[in-house]
Design a protein around this motif. Structure first.
Motif, short mmCIF file in Angstrom:
data_model
loop_
_atom_site.label_atom_id
_atom_site.label_comp_id
_atom_site.label_asym_id
_atom_site.label_seq_id
_atom_site.Cartn_x
_atom_site.Cartn_y
_atom_site.Cartn_z
N PHE A 59 0.82 -1.21 0.00
CA PHE A 59 0.00 0.00 0.00
C PHE A 59 0.86 1.26 0.00
N VAL A 60 2.01 1.22 0.67
CA VAL A 60 2.91 2.37 0.60
C VAL A 60 3.49 2.50 -0.81
N ALA A 61 3.75 1.38 -1.47
CA ALA A 61 4.24 1.41 -2.85
C ALA A 61 3.20 2.04 -3.77
N LEU A 62 1.93 1.74 -3.54
CA LEU A 62 0.86 2.34 -4.34
C LEU A 62 0.91 3.86 -4.23
N ILE A 63 1.00 4.35 -3.00
CA ILE A 63 1.01 5.80 -2.78
C ILE A 63 2.29 6.43 -3.34
N ALA A 64 3.42 5.76 -3.13
CA ALA A 64 4.69 6.31 -3.59
C ALA A 64 4.76 6.37 -5.11
N ASN A 65 4.27 5.31 -5.77
CA ASN A 65 4.31 5.30 -7.23
C ASN A 65 3.28 6.25 -7.84
N LEU A 66 2.24 6.54 -7.10
CA LEU A 66 1.28 7.53 -7.55
C LEU A 66 1.96 8.88 -7.77
N GLN A 67 2.96 9.17 -6.93
CA GLN A 67 3.65 10.45 -7.03
C GLN A 67 4.51 10.56 -8.29
N LEU A 68 4.80 9.42 -8.92
CA LEU A 68 5.51 9.49 -10.19
C LEU A 68 4.70 10.24 -11.24
N TRP A 69 3.37 10.28 -11.04
CA TRP A 69 2.50 10.96 -12.00
C TRP A 69 2.12 12.35 -11.53
N THR A 70 1.90 12.51 -10.25
CA THR A 70 1.52 13.83 -9.76
C THR A 70 2.69 14.79 -9.72
N GLN A 71 3.91 14.27 -9.55
CA GLN A 71 5.08 15.13 -9.46
C GLN A 71 6.06 14.93 -10.62
N GLY A 72 6.29 13.66 -10.99
CA GLY A 72 7.28 13.40 -12.03
C GLY A 72 6.81 13.73 -13.44
N PHE A 73 5.53 13.55 -13.72
CA PHE A 73 5.01 13.79 -15.06
C PHE A 73 5.18 15.24 -15.52
N PRO A 74 4.82 16.25 -14.71
CA PRO A 74 5.02 17.63 -15.15
C PRO A 74 6.50 17.95 -15.42
N PHE A 75 7.38 17.38 -14.57
CA PHE A 75 8.82 17.62 -14.76
C PHE A 75 9.28 16.99 -16.07
N ALA A 76 8.78 15.79 -16.38
CA ALA A 76 9.16 15.12 -17.62
C ALA A 76 8.70 15.91 -18.84
N VAL A 158 -2.98 9.41 -12.82
CA VAL A 158 -3.41 9.99 -14.10
C VAL A 158 -4.75 10.70 -13.94
N VAL A 159 -5.66 10.10 -13.16
CA VAL A 159 -6.95 10.75 -12.91
C VAL A 159 -6.73 12.10 -12.24
N PHE A 160 -5.81 12.15 -11.29
CA PHE A 160 -5.51 13.41 -10.60
C PHE A 160 -4.94 14.44 -11.58
N LYS A 161 -4.02 14.01 -12.45
CA LYS A 161 -3.41 14.93 -13.40
C LYS A 161 -4.42 15.45 -14.41
N ARG A 162 -5.40 14.64 -14.78
CA ARG A 162 -6.35 15.07 -15.81
C ARG A 162 -7.55 15.82 -15.24
N TRP A 163 -8.06 15.33 -14.09
CA TRP A 163 -9.30 15.91 -13.56
C TRP A 163 -9.14 16.52 -12.16
N GLY A 164 -7.94 16.50 -11.60
CA GLY A 164 -7.71 17.11 -10.30
C GLY A 164 -8.33 16.33 -9.15
N GLN A 165 -8.47 16.99 -8.00
CA GLN A 165 -9.01 16.32 -6.82
C GLN A 165 -10.46 15.87 -7.03
N SER A 166 -11.21 16.67 -7.78
CA SER A 166 -12.61 16.27 -8.03
C SER A 166 -12.67 14.95 -8.78
N GLY A 167 -11.71 14.71 -9.67
CA GLY A 167 -11.67 13.45 -10.39
C GLY A 167 -11.38 12.27 -9.47
#
Length: 232
Positions: A59-76, A158-167
């Protein structure tokens, strides 16, 4: 392929979060559980010395890898990587993590067996759920669920990146409603006995590796569909 490798290296830069923290939390959880089992009375039977704390890694891996999209994607995107390249590199990263997790947990389960449960008869890395099958089957039982939850983290990110918290809220509420509807339908149709037979008749490797593998592929596909239109 070079852009995919570049994206993989970018993910490795943030490996302290996506890789380090899950294992650090697992190490702390192991230490706490070992201390608890060490002070248990000797008359507590070995079959009762089970713990499901290994789930903390997943479950920690799920949360940690989620950050690859919320933080790493914009940087990429700022480095002019394409969505396809970043997706491919991140998938490779998650597959590598899953393989490492499978190998490491299989080895630790063998050490646990050889040391009589770390000297306190503790079943931490191989509770009854995983204490079966040959080494290959055990590797799959560890690695595939890790990949599945990581892929689920991809979807949420990805849902967070596309639709934000509401998504994310919408996804959570929809999932809970779907579970409630399915539960009501199964109860109404009296399908619980049939479902129970399905689980008891299916092989354990199929339940812990086969079906999770299909779910991992489905989650990765959904993540890619959402990523194609996600803003950086």
């Amino acid at each position: 392929m070079s852009h995919v490798v570049k994206a993989l290296r970018l993910s490795l830069v943030n490996s302290l979060t996506s890789v380090g923290w899950p294992w650090a939390i697992l190490a702390m959880t192991f230490a706490v559980n070992w201390a608890i089992f060490a002070v248990l009375p000797d008359d507590v039977p070995v079959p009762d010395r089970q713990t499901g704390a290994l789930a903390s890694l997943y479950f920690v891996a799920l949360i940690a890898n989620l950050q690859l999209w919320t933080q790493g994607f914009p940087f990429a995107m700022g480095l002019s990587l394409t969505r396809k390249a970043y997706f491919g590199g991140t998938v490779l990263m998650l597959l590598l993590q899953s393989v490492v997790a499978g190998v490491a947990l299989t080895a630790l389960s063998r050490v646990e067996a050889a040391t009589s449960g770390w000297g306190v008869d503790m079943k931490f890395f191989a509770p009854w759920v995983f204490d079966q099958g040959n080494l290959g089957a055990r590797f799959l039982m560890y690695a595939v669920p890790f990949a599945m939850l990581s892929a689920l983290g991809m979807v949420i990110g990805v849902v967070f990146k596309r639709w934000g918290q509401s998504g994310v809220y919408t996804l959570t509420i929809t999932s809970l409603l779907l579970i409630a509807v399915v539960t009501l339908l199964v109860t109404w149709q009296d399908w619980w006995a049939a479902i129970g037979r399905f689980f008891t008749d299916s092989s354990f490797v199929g339940l812990t590796a086969g079906y999770p593998a299909l779910l991992a592929v489905a989650c990765a596909s959904l993540a890619w569909l959402g990523l194609r239109r996600a803003a950086p």
